[in-house]
Design a protein around this motif. Sequence first.
Motif, PDB file in Angstrom:
ATOM      1  N   LEU A   1       0.834  -1.203   0.000  1.00 48.92           N
ATOM      2  CA  LEU A   1       0.000   0.000   0.000  1.00 48.92           C
ATOM      3  C   LEU A   1       0.866   1.250   0.000  1.00 48.92           C
ATOM      4  CD1 LEU A   1      -2.692   1.503   0.155  1.00 48.92           C
ATOM      5  CD2 LEU A   1      -2.601   1.206   2.642  1.00 48.92           C
ATOM      6  N   MET A   2       1.906   1.268   0.815  1.00 50.11           N
ATOM      7  CA  MET A   2       2.762   2.458   0.882  1.00 50.11           C
ATOM      8  C   MET A   2       3.461   2.711  -0.453  1.00 50.11           C
ATOM      9  SD  MET A   2       2.235   3.852   3.715  1.00 50.11           S
ATOM     10  CE  MET A   2       0.609   3.143   3.906  1.00 50.11           C
ATOM     11  N   MET A   3       3.894   1.650  -1.132  1.00 43.91           N
ATOM     12  CA  MET A   3       4.533   1.829  -2.445  1.00 43.91           C
ATOM     13  C   MET A   3       3.530   2.382  -3.451  1.00 43.91           C
ATOM     14  SD  MET A   3       7.384  -1.215  -2.827  1.00 43.91           S
ATOM     15  CE  MET A   3       6.283  -2.593  -2.649  1.00 43.91           C
TER      16      MET A   3
ATOM     17  N   GLU B   1       3.653   6.147  -5.471  1.00 43.40           N
ATOM     18  CA  GLU B   1       3.370   6.338  -6.893  1.00 43.40           C
ATOM     19  C   GLU B   1       2.229   7.337  -7.092  1.00 43.40           C
ATOM     20  OE1 GLU B   1       3.705   6.330 -10.745  1.00 43.40           O
ATOM     21  OE2 GLU B   1       4.872   4.760  -9.781  1.00 43.40           O
ATOM     22  N   ASN B   2       1.224   7.268  -6.246  1.00 44.50           N
ATOM     23  CA  ASN B   2       0.039   8.113  -6.377  1.00 44.50           C
ATOM     24  C   ASN B   2      -0.115   8.934  -5.091  1.00 44.50           C
ATOM     25  OD1 ASN B   2      -2.416   9.264  -6.895  1.00 44.50           O
ATOM     26  ND2 ASN B   2      -3.492   7.345  -7.252  1.00 44.50           N
ATOM     27  N   ARG B   3       0.755   9.909  -4.919  1.00 47.12           N
ATOM     28  CA  ARG B   3       0.811  10.682  -3.672  1.00 47.12           C
ATOM     29  C   ARG B   3      -0.451  11.483  -3.397  1.00 47.12           C
ATOM     30  NH1 ARG B   3       7.024  12.852  -3.659  1.00 47.12           N
ATOM     31  NH2 ARG B   3       7.926  10.863  -4.273  1.00 47.12           N
TER      32      ARG B   3
ATOM     33  N   LYS C   1       6.044   1.578   7.794  1.00 46.77           N
ATOM     34  CA  LYS C   1       5.889   2.705   8.727  1.00 46.77           C
ATOM     35  C   LYS C   1       6.835   3.839   8.356  1.00 46.77           C
ATOM     36  CE  LYS C   1       4.068   0.566  12.843  1.00 46.77           C
ATOM     37  NZ  LYS C   1       3.877   0.756  14.250  1.00 46.77           N
ATOM     38  N   LYS C   2       8.060   3.494   7.966  1.00 46.95           N
ATOM     39  CA  LYS C   2       9.024   4.525   7.564  1.00 46.95           C
ATOM     40  C   LYS C   2       8.489   5.322   6.372  1.00 46.95           C
ATOM     41  CE  LYS C   2      13.073   1.888   9.029  1.00 46.95           C
ATOM     42  NZ  LYS C   2      14.261   1.151   8.571  1.00 46.95           N
ATOM     43  N   VAL C   3       7.928   4.616   5.400  1.00 46.62           N
ATOM     44  CA  VAL C   3       7.385   5.291   4.219  1.00 46.62           C
ATOM     45  C   VAL C   3       6.174   6.135   4.606  1.00 46.62           C
ATOM     46  CG1 VAL C   3       6.375   4.957   1.925  1.00 46.62           C
ATOM     47  CG2 VAL C   3       8.274   3.501   2.666  1.00 46.62           C
ATOM     48  N   TYR C   4       5.317   5.602   5.461  1.00 42.46           N
ATOM     49  CA  TYR C   4       4.141   6.359   5.911  1.00 42.46           C
ATOM     50  C   TYR C   4       4.580   7.657   6.595  1.00 42.46           C
ATOM     51  CZ  TYR C   4      -0.379   7.396   8.041  1.00 42.46           C
ATOM     52  OH  TYR C   4      -1.558   8.001   8.402  1.00 42.46           O
ATOM     53  N   ILE C   5       5.564   7.559   7.460  1.00 41.87           N
ATOM     54  CA  ILE C   5       6.047   8.743   8.182  1.00 41.87           C
ATOM     55  C   ILE C   5       6.598   9.779   7.205  1.00 41.87           C
ATOM     56  CG2 ILE C   5       7.845   9.558   9.769  1.00 41.87           C
ATOM     57  CD1 ILE C   5       7.348   6.870  11.332  1.00 41.87           C
ATOM     58  N   LEU C   6       7.353   9.330   6.212  1.00 44.04           N
ATOM     59  CA  LEU C   6       7.881  10.262   5.210  1.00 44.04           C
ATOM     60  C   LEU C   6       6.758  10.924   4.414  1.00 44.04           C
ATOM     61  CD1 LEU C   6      10.993   8.325   3.883  1.00 44.04           C
ATOM     62  CD2 LEU C   6      10.990  10.450   5.209  1.00 44.04           C
ATOM     63  N   LEU C   7       5.776  10.142   4.017  1.00 48.03           N
ATOM     64  CA  LEU C   7       4.632  10.706   3.295  1.00 48.03           C
ATOM     65  C   LEU C   7       3.886  11.709   4.168  1.00 48.03           C
ATOM     66  CD1 LEU C   7       3.259   7.497   1.538  1.00 48.03           C
ATOM     67  CD2 LEU C   7       4.198   9.514   0.385  1.00 48.03           C
TER      68      LEU C   7
ATOM     69  N   SER D   1      -4.217   2.317 -10.020  1.00 55.35           N
ATOM     70  CA  SER D   1      -3.656   2.661  -8.719  1.00 55.35           C
ATOM     71  C   SER D   1      -4.745   2.979  -7.691  1.00 55.35           C
ATOM     72  CB  SER D   1      -2.658   3.812  -8.829  1.00 55.35           C
ATOM     73  OG  SER D   1      -3.297   4.991  -9.241  1.00 55.35           O
ATOM     74  N   GLU D   2      -5.820   3.622  -8.122  1.00 52.90           N
ATOM     75  CA  GLU D   2      -6.888   3.929  -7.167  1.00 52.90           C
ATOM     76  C   GLU D   2      -7.494   2.656  -6.597  1.00 52.90           C
ATOM     77  OE1 GLU D   2      -7.624   5.632 -10.378  1.00 52.90           O
ATOM     78  OE2 GLU D   2      -6.533   7.431  -9.794  1.00 52.90           O
ATOM     79  N   GLN D   3      -7.694   1.660  -7.451  1.00 49.17           N
ATOM     80  CA  GLN D   3      -8.266   0.395  -6.982  1.00 49.17           C
ATOM     81  C   GLN D   3      -7.274  -0.352  -6.099  1.00 49.17           C
ATOM     82  OE1 GLN D   3     -11.529  -0.552  -7.608  1.00 49.17           O
ATOM     83  NE2 GLN D   3     -11.119  -2.052  -6.023  1.00 49.17           N
ATOM     84  N   LEU D   4      -5.991  -0.331  -6.456  1.00 48.82           N
ATOM     85  CA  LEU D   4      -4.969  -0.970  -5.622  1.00 48.82           C
ATOM     86  C   LEU D   4      -4.949  -0.348  -4.237  1.00 48.82           C
ATOM     87  CD1 LEU D   4      -1.965  -1.238  -8.121  1.00 48.82           C
ATOM     88  CD2 LEU D   4      -3.386  -3.102  -7.269  1.00 48.82           C
ATOM     89  N   ILE D   5      -5.027   0.970  -4.180  1.00 47.06           N
ATOM     90  CA  ILE D   5      -5.002   1.675  -2.897  1.00 47.06           C
ATOM     91  C   ILE D   5      -6.267   1.371  -2.105  1.00 47.06           C
ATOM     92  CG2 ILE D   5      -5.083   3.976  -1.854  1.00 47.06           C
ATOM     93  CD1 ILE D   5      -3.130   4.821  -4.178  1.00 47.06           C
TER      94      ILE D   5
END
Length: 172
Positions: free
Chosen positions: A37-39, A43-45, A66-72, A112-116
């Motif tokens: 999900l984070m990847m 891609e779709n910020r 979690k690291k990616v979530y925090i950066l986002l 990407s919307e469906q993946l998310i």
Amino acid sequence: ALVRDFSVLSSNKHTNKGNDQVQKDHSKIRITLDLYLMMALVENRDAFSSVRNIIDIDDIVDSRAKKVYILLEEMYRKDDFLNKNLLSEIDDEELRELLAYKLSIGEYRINSEQLIKDGVNKIKERNFKNERREVEILIRKSDSSNDRIELEKLLTEKKYLDEELLRIKGKQ
């Protein structure tokens, strides 16, 4: 639902450059539901602004995710969301290489919307199941003759979790 199983290992990837064969090995990182999900969100910020209202850092289990979530989240709060190079902020070299590779091949561009949406629903489902399991343990441990009010609260909580799980499964 487009995505059914996120618990996969990345396989070895090969790319040809002239006569040289360059191997991209990202098999060291297990791509969990959370990391997947984070990847997709990297891609779709644009989608992060709505996802952060549904999923928070405590809902994420995978430490790399979690690291990616925090950066986002930091980028979102600084309103530097679309301009900043997120990859340069990742200290974990294996994670940075995996993200760079996945973004370069465009794995998360299509649907990407469906993946998310599927990823968010799977995380919510997992978390509701975990909460329900904990409530069921408390129900089994409770002594109904001593604390009837507490047992009723637990049963109400279990009913709520069951209804939420049914609602989420209906969306998939």
